[in-house]
Write a protein that holds these residues in place. Sequence first.
Motif, short mmCIF file in Angstrom:
data_model
loop_
_atom_site.label_atom_id
_atom_site.label_comp_id
_atom_site.label_asym_id
_atom_site.label_seq_id
_atom_site.Cartn_x
_atom_site.Cartn_y
_atom_site.Cartn_z
N GLU A 153 0.82 -1.22 0.00
CA GLU A 153 0.00 0.00 0.00
C GLU A 153 0.85 1.26 0.00
O GLU A 153 0.37 2.34 -0.33
N ARG A 154 2.10 1.14 0.37
CA ARG A 154 2.92 2.31 0.66
C ARG A 154 3.12 3.22 -0.54
O ARG A 154 2.98 4.45 -0.44
N GLY A 155 3.43 2.66 -1.71
CA GLY A 155 3.74 3.50 -2.87
C GLY A 155 2.61 4.44 -3.23
O GLY A 155 2.81 5.64 -3.40
N LEU A 156 1.39 3.90 -3.35
CA LEU A 156 0.25 4.73 -3.71
C LEU A 156 -0.13 5.67 -2.58
O LEU A 156 -0.42 6.85 -2.81
N ALA A 157 -0.12 5.17 -1.34
CA ALA A 157 -0.50 6.00 -0.19
C ALA A 157 0.44 7.19 -0.03
O ALA A 157 -0.01 8.30 0.30
N TRP A 158 1.74 7.00 -0.26
CA TRP A 158 2.68 8.11 -0.12
C TRP A 158 2.40 9.23 -1.12
O TRP A 158 2.65 10.39 -0.83
N ARG A 159 1.88 8.87 -2.28
CA ARG A 159 1.59 9.90 -3.27
C ARG A 159 0.49 10.84 -2.80
O ARG A 159 0.45 12.00 -3.20
#
Length: 436
Positions: A53-59
């Motif tokens: 989930e991290r990549g999209l959530a960080w955006r």
Amino acid sequence: MTSGVRTRLAAINSPGLSSERLTLPGVMDAEGRVDESRLRTHIFKNGGLSPNERGLAWRFLFGMYPCSSTALERPLLQEQLAVRYHVMKRKWQQCLLSAVRIHLNGTDAELVAAVRYFDDRQAQTQQQDQDLGEEVRDRMTFLELQAQILFERFTFDLEELQEAIRIIDKDVPRTSRDLAYYLGEGSGNLLVLRDILITYAAFHPEVSYTQGMNDLCSRFLEVLDSEVDAFWSFTSYMNKFSKDFRADGLHRKIELEVALLKELDPQLCAHLMTDSLANFTFCHRWLLLGFQREFDHDDALRLFEILSCDHLELISQQVDRARYQERLSGKYSTEDKSDSELQGINTDFTFEFFICAAVLLENREALLQCQNDVQLIQFTSSLQGTLDLNSVLQKAEQLFYNYCKQCAWDYMKGFSAHKRKEVNFFYQLRSLFLLK
């Protein structure tokens, strides 16, 4: 239109991040809009995000995507950001042709290989240019023209920029090269990191580049795995925290940590403030980079996103509002105490300071044994990679809760309040923290 722009846009127009969804409960609606408050609360309550989930959530967390944007709007936004970034990068490269490639002395075999991998990647980029259709090329040409107009009048202080590049070229090779992201052919990512940092310094001369930014930006590049997305997320982060990289920001952080520890443990604070010790300067790297080296890499990423979600800071504001509402409702008399004499919650004490205090208090006895700055540096160096994140988070949250509770208690002691009302207010405070 440059090949870098075209290739990045080819990736954008294929199924990818723009069509992904956050599966976090209640965070994203059917059209792809994100509830920012729920996202931040989820990160804090769950101790960070899962890697998938991290990549999209960080955006969203770091402002590359507006939380109000829909899944249909984001591909166009990505196109615009990609074009703007590559126009910006090309502008400084045209002004400083000698700085386009990093200068090597030949003794760093890994970095020499990194340049080769980077060049191979650029060659592959050129091969992909033909994949774009005519409609896409026309749209990209229009977006590039807009970007060129936007940055047309921007000028560089070439002397200052060259000095920034000189420091960047020293720091980039020192980035954590033992990470999987920079091993083997991934070493070419070091050159991507370099381009991001130079582009940022070129277009943010009031900040430029200072040591430590390479480690910070490296996190964004590793997690997002995209030069364009890492640049815009890093830029958004720096818009909020760039002051921490200036000398006055350094001193301000240290002053706040001293003030907090003085309240939590006056004896330890006094010991660390003696002339023979480093006067808390050893804490600045912790606070500046989010304890990047004190925890293992995965835990450091979790802590970084926990600190960035600002959850407890928002709670402290809720506590202040709750206390203010108590006063407005007339539950407490203000006859015996003026507003100026009442202790309030210091909202400058963000959660990172309680994390730092938790580490200091957990190692209190060892710190009291340090008699000079050499011993202190040796001790803090021994902490690298050894701290347990869950334990530190639990300690820091309890410190924060106790601090807010004490502020509320001191506040209420100044008034003619009944015990029942005190209990009610503390219950309200506890409910804001969602503690069991």
